[in-house]
Scaffold this motif. Structure first.
Motif, PDB file in Angstrom:
ATOM      1  N   ARG A   1      77.686  59.587  54.165  1.00 49.20           N
ATOM      2  CA  ARG A   1      76.232  59.367  53.770  1.00 49.20           C
ATOM      3  C   ARG A   1      76.140  59.687  52.520  1.00 49.20           C
ATOM      4  N   ALA A   2      77.077  60.635  51.810  1.00 49.43           N
ATOM      5  CA  ALA A   2      77.159  61.038  50.443  1.00 49.43           C
ATOM      6  C   ALA A   2      77.492  59.889  49.728  1.00 49.43           C
ATOM      7  N   ALA A   3      78.543  59.084  50.173  1.00 54.40           N
ATOM      8  CA  ALA A   3      79.197  57.959  49.557  1.00 54.40           C
ATOM      9  C   ALA A   3      78.114  56.725  49.336  1.00 54.40           C
ATOM     10  N   LEU A   4      77.585  56.367  50.639  1.00 50.87           N
ATOM     11  CA  LEU A   4      76.167  55.237  50.621  1.00 50.87           C
ATOM     12  C   LEU A   4      75.301  55.506  49.923  1.00 50.87           C
ATOM     13  N   TRP A   5      75.047  56.805  49.533  1.00 45.07           N
ATOM     14  CA  TRP A   5      73.738  57.264  48.668  1.00 45.07           C
ATOM     15  C   TRP A   5      74.316  56.902  47.412  1.00 45.07           C
ATOM     16  N   CYS A   6      75.555  57.362  46.835  1.00 37.87           N
ATOM     17  CA  CYS A   6      76.222  57.057  45.515  1.00 37.87           C
ATOM     18  C   CYS A   6      76.425  55.513  45.329  1.00 37.87           C
ATOM     19  N   ILE A   7      76.702  54.630  46.500  1.00 42.28           N
ATOM     20  CA  ILE A   7      76.722  53.278  46.217  1.00 42.28           C
ATOM     21  C   ILE A   7      75.326  52.727  46.029  1.00 42.28           C
ATOM     22  N   TYR A   8      74.449  53.268  46.727  1.00 42.29           N
ATOM     23  CA  TYR A   8      73.123  53.026  46.463  1.00 42.29           C
ATOM     24  C   TYR A   8      72.255  53.133  45.140  1.00 42.29           C
ATOM     25  N   TRP A   9      72.647  54.167  44.539  1.00 44.37           N
ATOM     26  CA  TRP A   9      72.248  54.642  43.232  1.00 44.37           C
ATOM     27  C   TRP A   9      72.881  53.906  42.061  1.00 44.37           C
ATOM     28  N   LEU A  10      74.245  53.637  42.296  1.00 42.33           N
ATOM     29  CA  LEU A  10      74.845  52.797  41.469  1.00 42.33           C
ATOM     30  C   LEU A  10      74.385  51.331  41.483  1.00 42.33           C
TER      31      LEU A  10
ATOM     32  N   VAL B   1      54.739  57.631  40.152  1.00 37.90           N
ATOM     33  CA  VAL B   1      55.668  58.595  40.836  1.00 37.90           C
ATOM     34  C   VAL B   1      55.273  59.856  41.250  1.00 37.90           C
ATOM     35  N   MET B   2      54.642  60.480  40.368  1.00 41.29           N
ATOM     36  CA  MET B   2      54.300  61.681  40.937  1.00 41.29           C
ATOM     37  C   MET B   2      53.388  61.834  42.014  1.00 41.29           C
ATOM     38  N   TYR B   3      52.435  60.736  42.369  1.00 45.74           N
ATOM     39  CA  TYR B   3      51.624  60.656  43.178  1.00 45.74           C
ATOM     40  C   TYR B   3      52.472  60.242  44.554  1.00 45.74           C
ATOM     41  N   CYS B   4      53.491  59.372  44.420  1.00 49.11           N
ATOM     42  CA  CYS B   4      54.344  59.076  45.217  1.00 49.11           C
ATOM     43  C   CYS B   4      55.285  60.389  45.916  1.00 49.11           C
ATOM     44  N   GLY B   5      55.844  61.039  44.956  1.00 48.20           N
ATOM     45  CA  GLY B   5      56.510  62.370  45.409  1.00 48.20           C
ATOM     46  C   GLY B   5      55.559  63.226  46.054  1.00 48.20           C
ATOM     47  N   TYR B   6      54.146  63.266  45.665  1.00 43.98           N
ATOM     48  CA  TYR B   6      53.428  64.215  46.482  1.00 43.98           C
ATOM     49  C   TYR B   6      52.986  63.774  47.856  1.00 43.98           C
ATOM     50  N   MET B   7      52.826  62.372  47.955  1.00 43.44           N
ATOM     51  CA  MET B   7      52.476  61.752  49.306  1.00 43.44           C
ATOM     52  C   MET B   7      53.719  61.618  50.291  1.00 43.44           C
ATOM     53  N   PHE B   8      54.926  61.338  49.626  1.00 38.74           N
ATOM     54  CA  PHE B   8      56.093  61.019  50.579  1.00 38.74           C
ATOM     55  C   PHE B   8      57.222  61.964  50.442  1.00 38.74           C
ATOM     56  N   GLY B   9      56.978  63.120  49.433  1.00 41.91           N
ATOM     57  CA  GLY B   9      57.981  64.054  49.177  1.00 41.91           C
ATOM     58  C   GLY B   9      58.756  63.853  48.112  1.00 41.91           C
ATOM     59  N   TRP B  10      59.098  65.042  47.402  1.00 44.71           N
ATOM     60  CA  TRP B  10      59.786  64.912  46.272  1.00 44.71           C
ATOM     61  C   TRP B  10      61.169  64.477  46.096  1.00 44.71           C
ATOM     62  N   SER B  11      61.890  64.942  47.371  1.00 42.80           N
ATOM     63  CA  SER B  11      63.026  64.322  47.439  1.00 42.80           C
ATOM     64  C   SER B  11      63.336  62.639  47.627  1.00 42.80           C
ATOM     65  N   THR B  12      62.218  62.109  48.087  1.00 40.80           N
ATOM     66  CA  THR B  12      62.229  60.613  48.472  1.00 40.80           C
ATOM     67  C   THR B  12      62.002  60.176  47.022  1.00 40.80           C
ATOM     68  N   ALA B  13      61.116  60.736  46.111  1.00 46.11           N
ATOM     69  CA  ALA B  13      60.708  60.258  44.691  1.00 46.11           C
ATOM     70  C   ALA B  13      62.089  60.375  43.782  1.00 46.11           C
ATOM     71  N   ILE B  14      62.722  61.477  44.028  1.00 47.03           N
ATOM     72  CA  ILE B  14      64.057  61.629  43.255  1.00 47.03           C
ATOM     73  C   ILE B  14      64.996  60.622  43.875  1.00 47.03           C
ATOM     74  N   LYS B  15      65.250  60.376  45.056  1.00 49.66           N
ATOM     75  CA  LYS B  15      66.169  59.585  45.424  1.00 49.66           C
ATOM     76  C   LYS B  15      66.147  58.042  44.882  1.00 49.66           C
ATOM     77  N   HIS B  16      64.643  57.654  45.199  1.00 48.13           N
ATOM     78  CA  HIS B  16      64.446  56.220  44.793  1.00 48.13           C
ATOM     79  C   HIS B  16      63.973  55.790  43.417  1.00 48.13           C
ATOM     80  N   TYR B  17      63.573  56.974  42.760  1.00 45.53           N
ATOM     81  CA  TYR B  17      63.065  56.703  41.304  1.00 45.53           C
ATOM     82  C   TYR B  17      63.866  57.248  40.497  1.00 45.53           C
ATOM     83  N   VAL B  18      64.126  58.859  40.497  1.00 45.15           N
ATOM     84  CA  VAL B  18      64.505  59.469  39.155  1.00 45.15           C
ATOM     85  C   VAL B  18      66.208  59.285  39.081  1.00 45.15           C
TER      86      VAL B  18
END
Length: 370
Positions: free
Chosen positions: A78-87, A232-249
């Motif tokens: 999972r960790a490897a796949l997330w790194c590939i996704y972010w890259l 981005v802040m609205y999406c973090g509030y609605m869908f969770g900050w971890s989601t906003a961090i993973k998919h935007y930050v």
């Protein structure tokens, strides 16, 4: 294409150029422009938007596939796949940022770049590439700004200096910090570029970096960035900050890494100088730009900004889909003045960061030293 004529007296002004065998080009922009077919300058709106939709489709597909990552039972996988996704995402995001050169406001605002503010500064960067005062990014540190003695009192003026010796860990930490944070800090300070009276800020319309007529466009740029941050802040509030961090930050931070890396490596190298007024003109500055390849896939998703960067600096109006062909003609026209380095990117970054520490206070042609 010939070097500066030998009957012109440049004694004392280009001492370092003579020492290093650097030939200052003497071509005209008309000569360079005539070497490139006119169709390379023509833009096709539909073709340009194709690349936007192409990149957005890739981003959405990757986003959809990322929904399956947390279903993988093995934590290391999972960790490897997330790194590939972010890259992957950050690489494509930088491609979107590249397209912002041509299609602008919405694309740049979506990646927190104040479009008009940045465009005005970037235009100055193109006009003053490699200039020791008017360049907008990565102006070298002067000897007098370090703790080194004056050149005439330095026992080894061209050698390595102990004040720049540091551990590999310290170098890595500073480099990593610069790559990740450097671009947002730059937007608020223009800290690596021209020194403006009272300081400069891409969100401050009345700073000396901008004309009075540019005031409202700077305001509009700030509104664009603020709108994205609100979403981005609205999406973090609605869908969770971890989601906003993973998919935007994290993809945004990765995009910043690419941006700083490309800006630095294509204008900084111990083998290429900077110019002062006695030597500088637009075409000589543009010829200080370096082409580097990041490999087929990265070049493709970056829309060849890096391996055609010289052409981009000579003629920023050439659309990216004609830049490779334009580079072939430009390479022939520039001859020995065309710069393309094939050092592996990681090695080039590491070596240049450690080697490019300061330049001399005097001389119209100055090279980095350490």
């Amino acid at each position: 294409m010939t070097a500066i004529k030998s009957n012109v007296n440049y004694t004392g002004i280009i001492d370092e150029a003579v020492e290093r065998g650097w030939e200052i080009p003497d071509f005209t922009m008309k000569e360079i422009r005539n070497a490139i077919p006119s169709y390379c300058f023509k833009r096709n709106t539909l073709r340009s938007f194709y690349y936007v939709f192409h990149d957005l489709a890739c981003i959405l597909i990757l986003g959809a596939l990322s929904g399956y990552i947390n279903k993988v039972p093995n934590i290391y996988a999972r960790a490897a796949l997330w790194c590939i996704y972010w890259l992957s995402q950050s690489t494509i995001w930088f491609g979107i940022w590249t397209l912002g050169h041509e299609l602008g406001f919405v694309l740049h605002s979506a990646i927190l770049t104040p479009y008009y503010s940045w465009r005005y500064i970037h235009a100055k960067h193109h006009k003053n590439t490699g200039h020791m005062v008017r360049e907008q990014s990565h102006i070298p540190t002067l000897r007098s700004e370090t703790t080194l003695p004056p050149r005439n009192q330095d026992l080894d003026p061209n050698g390595s200096h102990s004040i720049f010796d540091e551990s590999s860990l310290a170098t890595f930490c500073v480099l990593a910090y610069t790559l990740v944070i450097g671009y947002p800090v730059y937007l608020f300070t223009i800290y690596t570029g021209q020194k403006y009276a009272g300081g400069a800020n891409c969100f401050k319309p009345r700073c000396s970096a901008y004309k009075e007529t540019q005031y409202w466009n700077v305001i509009l740029s700030t509104i664009g960035v603020s709108t994205t941050l609100t979403i981005v802040m609205y999406c973090g509030y609605m869908f969770g900050w971890s989601t906003a961090i993973k998919h935007y930050v994290i993809p945004y931070s990765g995009c910043n890494v690419w941006l700083v890396l490309v800006t630095y490596l294509h204008h900084t190298d111990p083998k290429i100088p900077h110019y002062r007024n006695g030597v500088f003109n637009f075409q000589r500055g543009a010829a200080l730009t370096v082409d580097r390849s990041y490999g087929f896939l990265v070049n493709y998703f970056h829309h060849h900004l890096s391996d055609t960067h010289v052409a981009h600096h000579f003629f920023s109006t050439i659309p990216h889909y004609h830049a490779q062909e334009a580079t072939l003609h430009l390479k022939k026209a520039l001859g020995r003045h065309y710069l393309c380095f094939d050092t592996p990117i990681a090695a080039a970054l590491w070596n240049n960061w450690r080697a490019c520490r300061f330049v001399e206070d005097e001389g119209d042609v100055v090279f980095y030293k350490r």
